[in-house]
Design a protein around this motif. Sequence first.
Motif, PDB file in Angstrom:
ATOM      1  N   VAL A 183       0.839  -1.199   0.000  1.00 34.29           N
ATOM      2  CA  VAL A 183       0.000   0.000   0.000  1.00 34.29           C
ATOM      3  C   VAL A 183       0.873   1.247   0.000  1.00 34.29           C
ATOM      4  CG1 VAL A 183      -1.650   1.346   1.352  1.00 34.29           C
ATOM      5  CG2 VAL A 183      -1.965  -1.124   1.093  1.00 34.29           C
ATOM      6  N   PHE A 184       1.887   1.240   0.850  1.00 32.29           N
ATOM      7  CA  PHE A 184       2.774   2.401   0.939  1.00 32.29           C
ATOM      8  C   PHE A 184       3.448   2.668  -0.406  1.00 32.29           C
ATOM      9  CE2 PHE A 184       6.965   4.282   1.872  1.00 32.29           C
ATOM     10  CZ  PHE A 184       6.547   5.439   2.515  1.00 32.29           C
ATOM     11  N   SER A 185       3.889   1.612  -1.056  1.00 28.50           N
ATOM     12  CA  SER A 185       4.551   1.765  -2.350  1.00 28.50           C
ATOM     13  C   SER A 185       3.620   2.397  -3.376  1.00 28.50           C
ATOM     14  CB  SER A 185       5.033   0.403  -2.846  1.00 28.50           C
ATOM     15  OG  SER A 185       5.648   0.503  -4.100  1.00 28.50           O
ATOM     16  N   ARG A 186       2.352   2.004  -3.365  1.00 29.97           N
ATOM     17  CA  ARG A 186       1.395   2.594  -4.303  1.00 29.97           C
ATOM     18  C   ARG A 186       1.107   4.053  -3.953  1.00 29.97           C
ATOM     19  NH1 ARG A 186      -1.028  -2.680  -3.863  1.00 29.97           N
ATOM     20  NH2 ARG A 186      -2.626  -1.958  -2.390  1.00 29.97           N
ATOM     21  N   LEU A 187       0.991   4.345  -2.661  1.00 30.80           N
ATOM     22  CA  LEU A 187       0.673   5.713  -2.243  1.00 30.80           C
ATOM     23  C   LEU A 187       1.771   6.698  -2.623  1.00 30.80           C
ATOM     24  CD1 LEU A 187      -0.888   5.098   1.290  1.00 30.80           C
ATOM     25  CD2 LEU A 187      -2.058   6.058  -0.701  1.00 30.80           C
ATOM     26  N   VAL A 188       3.025   6.316  -2.453  1.00 34.11           N
ATOM     27  CA  VAL A 188       4.110   7.262  -2.731  1.00 34.11           C
ATOM     28  C   VAL A 188       4.293   7.511  -4.226  1.00 34.11           C
ATOM     29  CG1 VAL A 188       5.334   6.775  -0.575  1.00 34.11           C
ATOM     30  CG2 VAL A 188       5.887   5.453  -2.627  1.00 34.11           C
ATOM     31  N   LEU A 269      -7.294   1.866  -4.615  1.00 32.92           N
ATOM     32  CA  LEU A 269      -5.843   1.743  -4.466  1.00 32.92           C
ATOM     33  C   LEU A 269      -5.473   0.998  -3.183  1.00 32.92           C
ATOM     34  CD1 LEU A 269      -3.159   4.429  -5.112  1.00 32.92           C
ATOM     35  CD2 LEU A 269      -3.254   3.321  -2.880  1.00 32.92           C
ATOM     36  N   LEU A 270      -6.141   1.346  -2.088  1.00 31.87           N
ATOM     37  CA  LEU A 270      -5.815   0.746  -0.797  1.00 31.87           C
ATOM     38  C   LEU A 270      -6.148  -0.742  -0.748  1.00 31.87           C
ATOM     39  CD1 LEU A 270      -7.101   3.583   1.542  1.00 31.87           C
ATOM     40  CD2 LEU A 270      -4.714   2.972   1.128  1.00 31.87           C
TER      41      LEU A 270
END
Length: 273
Positions: A183-188, A269-270
């Motif tokens: 999730v973090f990788s997609r958010l950044v 996304l999440l």
Amino acid sequence: MINRMTQMVGIAGIHRMPDYSSRLERAVAMTEAAAGVSLSYFRCDPEIEIKADESPVTLADKATERSLRDSLRQYFPQDAIFGEEFGQSGEGTKTWIIDPIDGTRSFIAGLPLFGMLLGYLVEGRPKLGVIRMPALGEVYSGGEGLNAKCNGTQIQVSACRALCQARLFINEGDKLAVSEPAVFSRLVRSGQLRRMAADCYPHALVACGLADAVVDYDLQPYDYLPVSAVVEAAGGLMTDWQGNPLTMTSDGRTVTAATPELLAELLELLNRP
């Protein structure tokens, strides 16, 4: 603007929504008085304790919550109170919820982005909220059937509908990177503009239209319920990561968005496999 002004119509006719304006005015005044308590400790090398969950607490947290509790007992003695530092007192369907210093780590480090949160719940649902930023001299307020305001001036969320155009805050990024790396990788890699942050201020920026969305993580009810009342009064949305309304039993993962379209894109996304 999205709001919760829908009137209920039944056999007996139209049921009027309760007027929370006087309670909200009193809540703003109570947080103003308590802000002086917080600021008297700010940048004074406060004594720090470590709680069972490994989060820090200072004398300022406790003194600020005592100030709010004293005011609530004076003006709303019949209502229950639930606070971060001193837990539950009283019972009933009407409860005030307190986070005396939202961002204790910022407070300890001398960073002026700590906040103070006060909310009013009826049967566990937020009806009004106050986000006060003592060191910035800003107070955001709003509630069901009421306009959201910053320092007395009406505010509203932006019209951003697409994540690729959004000013996105990623709160608790260090925790997300460890616990939710995909999730973090997609958010950044998302949004037009991204900022790493923490605590309540990014949500307030969404309420006043300066930011468009916040993804948050590992929160407690006193962190998100007061905030959600302000965001929703400004026309925004705040849900858990599945799009459900926030309650006392939510899992602490939240999304704040200016529009339904932006919220839907973030939820996809999440929850992407």
